[in-house]
Design an enzyme around this catalytic site. Structure first.
Site, PDB file in Angstrom:
ATOM      1  N   CYS A  19      76.815  47.814 -24.096  1.00 25.34           N
ATOM      2  CA  CYS A  19      77.619  48.352 -23.004  1.00 25.34           C
ATOM      3  C   CYS A  19      76.780  49.423 -22.329  1.00 25.34           C
ATOM      4  O   CYS A  19      75.821  49.932 -22.903  1.00 25.34           O
ATOM      5  CB  CYS A  19      78.918  48.978 -23.507  1.00 25.34           C
ATOM      6  SG  CYS A  19      79.990  47.861 -24.430  1.00 25.34           S
ATOM      7  N   SER A  20      77.150  49.778 -21.116  1.00 24.34           N
ATOM      8  CA  SER A  20      76.412  50.807 -20.389  1.00 24.34           C
ATOM      9  C   SER A  20      77.388  51.680 -19.605  1.00 24.34           C
ATOM     10  O   SER A  20      78.449  51.206 -19.178  1.00 24.34           O
ATOM     11  CB  SER A  20      75.411  50.172 -19.413  1.00 24.34           C
ATOM     12  OG  SER A  20      74.532  49.288 -20.064  1.00 24.34           O
TER      13      SER A  20
END
Length: 352
Positions: A19-20
């Protein structure tokens, strides 16, 4: 071996659950946070609205934390089990403009609650809501977390209970203040400041910062890491976020942050046979913390949807409301009028 190569090798095992998160600050007090959710399966994601004064059970098991919400919030909630009921919150923004984004971090360690420990316990699945419901700014949130008065319970989840709840948290507020919260060896480690605008996954944040410092010595217009691994996404997110123009046009600002998020997302499709655990991006969110608009962009839908927090009644007694957004590709535009009364979220809890 260079510092960059060393850190990439250290991060590879944990990069499959990716995820970012990126926070951009601009003129006229603009603050926009984007995040992506990359996972092996969908979460049956919903928008959930929690009003002020709502009584919430923290699902921590023995000595579970119970609390009332001080602030109303909009959440992206979902199921930790494929096809299951909503039992966790992954993302959210409250009525004061505080945003919280929960991401995977293999190295995170909440520590073990010792027998007879008096600290109240909170399921990791309710951690995001707890922070959003109790605090208005990053500064006051950080002070509270540093006191370490709550035991977060990392309940195993997913098919067969094989997924470990090793997660870290990014928070930002309407002033542009930001923090990254990790638990290492059972203690909170906090990076607090406006400069901490990007977070991905492994390695731990202090190592990510070293990696970015290494790449900052390069000509990144010609030499920039391009893989979907966590360290590469971190470096690209930092670089492209810095390149966004200081526009006063909110549409252009939103487009800029979404452009960064799409650049560091994982394309939809069949996993790489050599890396079968690398997962696609299921959805992205944009949180406009100045104007109070929360956007949701599903990889499986041609339209973006949103809620306007300024048009939501968060008063005590107004009730919990929700709408399914991941499984309904026909939705489009503003969903405020389509929210329906919903039961409280029953958070994932440890087995007795």
């Amino acid at each position: 071996m260079t510092i960059g190569a060393t850190l990439v090798l250290a991060a590879t095992p944990a990069a499959s659950l990716a995820c970012s998160r990126v926070t951009w600050t601009g003129p006229n007090q603009q603050v926009i946070t984007g995040r992506s959710m990359d996972w092996p399966y969908g979460f049956n994601s919903h928008f959930h609205v929690i009003p002020r004064g709502e009584a919430i059970e923290g699902a921590g098991g023995i000595n579970s934390l119970r609390f009332n919400s001080r602030y109303g919030a909009v959440l992206v909630s979902g199921s930790t089990e494929p096809g299951g009921a909503v039992d966790a919150v992954f993302d959210g923004m409250n009525e004061k403009g505080l945003a919280a984004n929960l991401l995977y971090l293999a190295e995170n360690d909440f520590g073990l609650a010792t027998a007879g420990a008096k600290r109240p316990r909170l399921s990791f699945a309710a951690w995001t809501l707890y922070l959003l419901s109790q605090y208005a700014t990053v500064k006051e949130l950080v002070v509270a977390v540093q006191q370490d008065r709550i035991q977060i319970v990392p309940v195993p989840f997913g098919p067969g209970g094989k997924a470990k709840a090793t997660v870290h948290m990014a928070v930002s507020d309407a002033s542009g203040d930001s923090a990254v919260i990790e638990y290492l060896s059972g203690k909170p480690v906090i990076h607090h400041g406006r400069q901490y605008q990007v977070m991905t996954n492994s390695p731990v944040y202090s190592e990510q910062l070293k990696l970015n410092a290494f790449w900052a010595t390069k000509d990144r217009t010609h030499d920039l890491p391009g893989s979907i691994q966590s360290p590469d996404r971190f470096v690209r997110g930092m670089y492209y976020n810095e390149q966004l123009p200081p526009t006063t046009d909110p549409r252009q600002a939103l487009a800029g942050v979404m452009g960064v998020m799409r650049n560091i997302s994982v394309p939809w499709g069949t996993p790489d046979p050599e890396h079968p655990n690398i997962s696609p991006t299921w959805w992205r969110t944009l949180l406009d913390q100045k104007n109070g608009v929360y956007y949701f962009d599903s990889a499986l839908s041609p339209q973006m949807v949103w809620l306007n927090l300024r048009q939501i009644d968060f008063s005590p007694g107004s009730g919990v409301r929700a709408i399914a957004i991941e499984s309904n590709p026909s939705l489009q535009g503003n969903l405020n009028a389509q929210l329906k009364v919903a039961p409280p979220i029953s958070f994932l809890a440890p087995k007795p």
